[in-house]
Design a protein around this motif. Structure first.
Motif, PDB file in Angstrom:
ATOM      1  N   LEU A   1       0.825  -1.210   0.000  1.00 14.08           N
ATOM      2  CA  LEU A   1       0.000   0.000   0.000  1.00 14.08           C
ATOM      3  C   LEU A   1       0.860   1.261   0.000  1.00 14.08           C
ATOM      4  O   LEU A   1       0.552   2.235  -0.698  1.00 14.08           O
ATOM      5  N   VAL A   2       1.961   1.253   0.758  1.00 15.47           N
ATOM      6  CA  VAL A   2       2.868   2.409   0.768  1.00 15.47           C
ATOM      7  C   VAL A   2       3.500   2.593  -0.608  1.00 15.47           C
ATOM      8  O   VAL A   2       3.604   3.714  -1.124  1.00 15.47           O
ATOM      9  N   LEU A   3       3.917   1.477  -1.227  1.00 16.13           N
ATOM     10  CA  LEU A   3       4.518   1.538  -2.564  1.00 16.13           C
ATOM     11  C   LEU A   3       3.512   2.059  -3.583  1.00 16.13           C
ATOM     12  O   LEU A   3       3.855   2.880  -4.447  1.00 16.13           O
ATOM     13  N   SER A   4       2.274   1.602  -3.486  1.00 17.62           N
ATOM     14  CA  SER A   4       1.226   2.060  -4.395  1.00 17.62           C
ATOM     15  C   SER A   4       1.051   3.574  -4.314  1.00 17.62           C
ATOM     16  O   SER A   4       0.981   4.270  -5.341  1.00 17.62           O
ATOM     17  N   ILE A   5       0.996   4.087  -3.102  1.00 18.04           N
ATOM     18  CA  ILE A   5       0.824   5.534  -2.888  1.00 18.04           C
ATOM     19  C   ILE A   5       2.044   6.300  -3.397  1.00 18.04           C
ATOM     20  O   ILE A   5       1.921   7.332  -4.069  1.00 18.04           O
ATOM     21  N   ALA A   6       3.252   5.773  -3.113  1.00 18.07           N
ATOM     22  CA  ALA A   6       4.478   6.443  -3.546  1.00 18.07           C
ATOM     23  C   ALA A   6       4.587   6.484  -5.075  1.00 18.07           C
ATOM     24  O   ALA A   6       4.931   7.517  -5.656  1.00 18.07           O
ATOM     25  N   LEU A   7       4.272   5.357  -5.725  1.00 17.15           N
ATOM     26  CA  LEU A   7       4.363   5.300  -7.186  1.00 17.15           C
ATOM     27  C   LEU A   7       3.375   6.257  -7.837  1.00 17.15           C
ATOM     28  O   LEU A   7       3.692   6.927  -8.820  1.00 17.15           O
TER      29      LEU A   7
END
Length: 223
Positions: free
Chosen positions: A168-174
């Motif tokens: 979820l953090v990676l999704s938001i960052a990307l």
């Protein structure tokens, strides 16, 4: 910290993490292309504003959906429903991957705000639209695709909370930092998108199977 590392080092967690990374890459790029295509029909002075609004909205919606979806999937029956929704997402992605090259190129130029094919224009041939029309298209797409992303990540992470958080953090960052770059990457290396599609299809079938196993005792009992 040691417990987190130990959890990530298991074969099941590593497999789930690879699936989550593939899902995040493909859906962030897909979302960015939709935003770029919606903004491509705007005048130059409005285009950047529409794209910024779209990326911020997608980021906020991913955070909001993440806060509730993981809890909702604990309710009996919603895992099955989520799997069916992801199956539809897979079909939708398959159709989008067959979008014309001209449309994708227009989206890329709008996202980059640059004449990438050196024809003297940016997003040539895209129908003109008002800012309100573009913003509405972007918000509708963001709602759908943010929910898709969170559902897919939650389904792939299964019983690995650390993988879920990373996903979820990676999704938001990307989505917030690298959306336009990923959109160009996926268009240049099409196979990445197809790998991501295969992963999402697998996750959807797995969610449907686990959801059916979950609800079948209730159905049997009711019968």
């Amino acid at each position: 910290m040691n417990d987190i590392i130990a959890e990530l080092m298991t074969p099941e967690a590593l497999t789930a993490l690879m699936q989550v990374i593939a899902i995040d890459l493909v859906l962030a790029g897909d979302n960015a292309i939709v935003i770029g295509l919606a903004a491509a029909g705007l005048p130059k002075e409005q285009r950047a504003k529409a794209i910024l609004i779209g990326i911020i909205a997608a980021t906020v919606m991913r955070i909001g959906f993440a806060a509730v979806t993981t809890q909702l999937l604990q309710i009996v029956g919603l895992l099955l429903a989520g799997g069916v929704l992801l199956l539809w997402v897979s079909w939708k992605m398959w159709r989008e991957l067959r979008t014309s090259h001209a449309e994708e190129h227009a989206a890329e130029e709008a996202l980059a705000d640059a004449d990438l094919n050196h024809d003297g224009t940016i997003a040539k041939g895209v129908p003109r639209k008002s800012f309100a029309q573009a913003a509405w298209q972007i918000v509708i797409a963001d709602v759908s695709m943010s929910l898709d992303n969170v559902l897919a990540v939650a389904g792939a992470a299964r019983d690995h909370p650390t993988v879920l958080v990373i996903g979820l953090v990676l999704s938001i960052a990307l989505m917030g930092l690298a959306a336009s770059f990923i959109a160009r990457l996926l268009n240049k290396h099409r196979w990445i998108a197809y790998v991501g599609l295969a992963v999402i299809l697998y996750v959807s079938v797995d969610m449907i199977y686990r959801g059916f196993v979950e609800v079948s005792p209730l159905i049997t009992g009711a019968g």
